[in-house]
Design an enzyme around this catalytic site. Structure first.
Site, short mmCIF file in Angstrom:
data_model
loop_
_atom_site.label_atom_id
_atom_site.label_comp_id
_atom_site.label_asym_id
_atom_site.label_seq_id
_atom_site.Cartn_x
_atom_site.Cartn_y
_atom_site.Cartn_z
N TRP A 129 0.85 -1.21 0.00
CA TRP A 129 0.00 0.00 0.00
C TRP A 129 0.88 1.25 0.00
O TRP A 129 0.53 2.26 -0.61
CB TRP A 129 -0.90 -0.01 1.24
CG TRP A 129 -1.72 1.24 1.40
CD1 TRP A 129 -2.95 1.50 0.87
CD2 TRP A 129 -1.37 2.40 2.16
NE1 TRP A 129 -3.38 2.74 1.24
CE2 TRP A 129 -2.43 3.33 2.03
CE3 TRP A 129 -0.27 2.77 2.94
CZ2 TRP A 129 -2.42 4.58 2.64
CZ3 TRP A 129 -0.26 4.01 3.55
CH2 TRP A 129 -1.33 4.90 3.40
N HIS A 130 2.04 1.17 0.68
CA HIS A 130 2.90 2.35 0.78
C HIS A 130 3.54 2.72 -0.55
O HIS A 130 3.85 3.88 -0.79
CB HIS A 130 4.00 2.14 1.82
CG HIS A 130 3.49 2.23 3.22
ND1 HIS A 130 2.91 1.17 3.86
CD2 HIS A 130 3.44 3.26 4.09
CE1 HIS A 130 2.55 1.54 5.08
NE2 HIS A 130 2.85 2.81 5.24
N GLY A 131 3.78 1.74 -1.37
CA GLY A 131 4.42 2.08 -2.63
C GLY A 131 4.69 0.84 -3.46
O GLY A 131 4.74 -0.28 -2.93
N PHE B 215 2.63 8.45 -0.93
CA PHE B 215 1.90 7.18 -0.88
C PHE B 215 0.45 7.39 -1.27
O PHE B 215 -0.33 6.50 -1.29
CB PHE B 215 1.98 6.56 0.52
CG PHE B 215 3.41 6.41 0.99
CD1 PHE B 215 4.40 5.99 0.12
CD2 PHE B 215 3.77 6.71 2.29
CE1 PHE B 215 5.71 5.87 0.54
CE2 PHE B 215 5.08 6.58 2.72
CZ PHE B 215 6.04 6.17 1.84
#
Lengths: 342, 468
Positions: B323-325, B468
């Protein structure tokens, strides 16, 4: 109840004001010890200002002024330049450590042009000075929050005017670049007001690397990698550079652009995309000089081996002599603009 | 427009002045306009994407509520998920998967010359799509009623204080606040909001931005720096990201409180955690609770065999990492946390409810902090190679100089973070200093303000979580 509340607010305000005034007092004590450099957030800048003002007062300015970052500061010798040039008698090297193009523009407007009144400006560049994302903004911040900034009041908006007044009054604000780096602050306090970390001579040249043979240190390579990080051209620095050269031209000042020599095998790979970024920089610089019809000296067309360098982007004494000679010849090919008062 | 900029210092008061002169529906209309204006300050072109997500989720929510046909509800829910995850997947992950597939095929000796699209990542996309997904999930599970009007729902999705970096909005908590008329905040609420904004600015400008320079320098020189320097760099980044993100959350909560909307707490002194389980109850709470409620529970959560629970934990954390990247470094970061959680679960470790002996707690806190820092190395590194080289430098105690300035600033920032967190934890309140005597408060406010001035200047640095 209301009385207690009033006392509470008074106590809060008094404590607030006491802390702020204590911080200001402490900053003024530090400034006493740092002397002139305290207003500049960079002892090198303070030294440059003192030198330039003296040259301006004693000699009425300088025919040629060299502008750039430390690569230029250590590379172009103003004494030799004045001797070797047929057309100009005096020169000064007004470099600023790590200066991106924005800083060159600001330094020129705020200090160099009004104090040194040059006929010709020689602007030395390497790829990091046109990078929009590198660590050059730190050097620019140091310059922006120095007294150089308030000296162009006609360019201020209202918010900048307020900031300038605060900076004028408060040593705490003025000195913040120095105060927030505890180790450097301690060093500066130990060394005192006469610090000259770059060994700048009376004509602005940095002499610290003259006798140095090539030495590549991880720390210095890393600093250059930081300066070249996320390499991007054209958003901030290139337009700032264009503004600078247009201003110079409109003021009737001759301009010579110098693409500075670097140890290419070591320096190019420091760019995120290696030689590709360096080629883009050279193409952009060449295009700009063509569009603005500027004299251009691309020193990288000549072979520069390790024997000419102190590190990957600073020449040593031998390199400086060779580079200055090239610049002097290019200067003499410039036609000095007529009627520019000295 | 970032919170630590002059524009925001003008924008928020301007919105507040108009806002409290309006009635409820007009307040919502103003918030919507302000939120889209706030978003447009980055890139107006992506407003349409947010509108699409809003309209689809709203329509799906209404349609799900109006039918009793379970199959149709499921289809509608899937359609909403498809749109939200499709948009997120396209903009955030398409190149990552294409590149990874091409890389894999090349390693297998096959020719793989896939075209890579030049896709700009819309800022905040991970946050506002998660707002929308939380809403459709809750309506689908019949945990909330669908939004009564599109305007309130659109404000819930786009609410500017939390739009680009959270806290991730939960429909059951926030939607009713937008649907009901708001009361003007009391003077205590206004003061606590102002304190949260001041504290948030301190964390961002002083701690995060003050350390960013050193963290960046040390990470970019991972291959050559000494072991001690690398360790200091990892600590610097741990403090930087905490200051940056919790500072953002504090400013978001303070700004929102001034508008009469309460946002959920996003951080609860995470670096005072005594194990990783506790860390995840106190770090980015809105994401961890989102992942728990909609992902972990949906996969079966704590039900089933041990192996199944462990699988659920690891998968949840891997997806949390992704989800962060779109990078393997984030996947490994999530995987490491999943592994830590599995080990703790296997050893029967639970999140402690009350403090233990000071020395034992201090050792546990230190050990947990170091495990978190180990994972941060992967999170911060540009590539897996850089992360491995970084770790190798620490493990082999690579010799070399030490950046004394970095050491001093990391120690000072660490002490500041510790002081703030201990005060907040002891009172179980993030505005605990508001209860101090007036002179102590005055001195604290002046110290925070002076530190912010000291570390400000130049262009405002964007928050890390914007990417993000």
């Amino acid at each position: 109840m209301a009385e207690r509340r009033g006392k509470g607010i008074l106590g809060l305000v008094l404590a607030f004001v006491t802390v702020i005034l204590s911080a200001e007092g402490a900053a003024r004590l530090v400034a006493l010890r740092l002397g002139d450099s305290s207003g500049w957030n960079d002892p090198g800048l303070a030294m440059q200002e003192r030198n330039m003002r003296r040259v301006g007062e004693d000699h009425g300015g300088s025919d040629v002024v060299v502008l750039g970052s430390s690569a230029t500061g250590e590379g172009i010798d103003p004494e030799q330049l004045a001797q070797a040039s047929q057309a100009y008698d005096s020169a000064y090297n007004a470099w600023h450590a790590g200066a991106p193009a924005r800083s060159l523009d600001l330094l020129a407007r705020s200090l160099v042009l009004p104090v040194l009144r040059p006929e010709v400006m020689v602007i030395g560049l390497t790829s990091e000075q046109l990078n929009d994302n590198g660590s050059g903004h730190l050097s620019h911040q140091a310059l922006e929050s120095s007294p150089a900034r308030p000296r162009v009041p006609e360019e201020e908006n209202a918010a900048e005017g307020i900031v300038r007044r605060v900076v004028d009054w408060s040593y705490f604000v003025r000195l913040r670049e120095t105060l927030r780096r505890p180790n450097e602050l301690m060093d500066a306090l130990r060394t005192g007001p006469d610090a000259n970390p770059y060994e700048i001579d009376s004509r602005g040249m940095s002499t610290s690397n003259l006798a140095q043979e090539l030495r590549l240190t991880p720390r210095h390579l890393e600093q250059n990698r930081e300066a070249l990080a996320d390499y991007e051209l054209g958003r901030v620095e290139l337009p700032a550079f264009r503004r600078l050269v247009r201003r110079l031209r409109s003021d009737g000042i001759g301009v010579l652009i110098v693409n500075m020599p670097v140890l290419e095998d070591v320096y190019s790979p420091l760019h995120p995309r290696g030689i590709v970024d360096n080629d883009r920089y050279e193409a952009a610089l060449e295009a700009l000089t063509r569009e603005e019809r500027l004299a251009y000296l691309d020193t990288t067309k000549e072979p520069w081996g390790p024997e000419w360098f102190a590190d990957e982007n600073h020449v040593n004494g031998r390199g400086s002599a060779r580079l200055t000679d090239l610049v002097a010849k290019a200067l003499d090919r410039l036609v000095p603009p007529a009627g520019v008062p000295k | 427009m970032v919170f630590n900029s002059l524009q925001y210092a003008v924008f928020l008061p301007a919105v507040l002045v108009i806002y409290w002169r309006l009635r409820h529906r007009r307040q919502n209309a103003l918030l919507l306009v302000a939120s889209y204006a706030f978003y447009s300050a980055w890139d107006y072109r992506f407003c349409a994407l947010m509108m699409l997500s809003t309209v689809v989720d709203y329509a799906v929510g209404r349609a799900m509520a109006s039918t009793g046909d379970e199959r149709r509800r499921k289809l509608l829910f899937a359609a909403s998920l498809g749109v939200n995850l499709g948009v997120l997947g396209f903009f955030k992950y398409s190149n990552f998967f294409v590149d990874s597939a091409a890389d894999l095929l090349m390693r297998l000796g096959l020719d793989a010359d896939f075209p890579t699209l030049k896709i700009l990542l819309p800022i905040g996309i991970s946050f506002y799509t998660f707002h929308g997904i939380s809403y459709t999930f809750d309506v689908y599970r019949r945990e909330i009623e669908p939004a009564g009007d599109l305007l309130s729902f659109a404000v819930f999705v786009a609410f500017f204080p939390q739009l680009v970096a959270g806290p991730i909005g939960r429909a059951h908590l926030q939607l009713p606040q937008f649907e009901r008329p708001r009361t003007r905040p009391s003077s205590v609420q206004v003061r606590s909001a102002a304190f949260l904004i001041l504290l948030g600015l301190f964390k961002k400008v002083v701690i995060a931005d003050g350390l960013a320079l050193y963290a960046n320098q040390i990470f970019s020189g991972a291959g050559t720096r000494s072991g001690v320097d690398l360790l200091i760099g990892a600590y610097a980044f741990a403090l930087q990201i905490y200051g940056d993100f919790s500072g953002y959350s504090d400013i978001a909560r303070g700004s929102s409180r001034l508008l009469g909307i309460e946002l959920p707490e996003n951080f609860a002194q995470p670096y005072l955690s005594r194990n990783i389980t506790e860390f995840w109850r106190t770090w980015h709470i809105s994401l961890s609770s989102w992942l728990r409620d909609y992902l972990y529970v949906s996969m079966g959560g704590n039900r089933g065999t041990r192996a199944r629970v462990y699988r659920n934990l690891v998968l949840t954390m891997l997806i949390g990492g992704l989800w962060h990247g779109a990078a393997w470094t984030f996947v490994i970061w999530g995987g490491l946390h999943g592994l830590f959680l599995v080990v703790e679960r296997a050893r029967g470790v639970r999140s402690p409810r009350c403090p233990g002996p000071v020395a034992r707690d201090a050792i546990r806190i230190f050990a947990t902090f170091n495990l978190v820092c180990l994972a941060w190395i992967f999170f911060r590194a540009e590539t897996l190679g850089q992360a491995i080289s970084y770790l190798a430098g620490i493990v082999t105690l690579r010799s070399g100089g030490v950046d004394n300035s970095a050491v001093v600033l990391v120690v000072l920032a660490g002490l500041a973070v510790l002081a703030v967190d201990i005060v907040q934890r002891n009172r179980n309140e993030d505005t605990a200093p508001m209860r101090w005597p007036a002179p102590a408060r005055g001195a604290l406010y002046a110290t925070l303000a002076a530190a912010i001035v000291l570390f400000s200047g130049g262009q405002p640095v964007p928050f890390i979580y914007f990417q993000f």
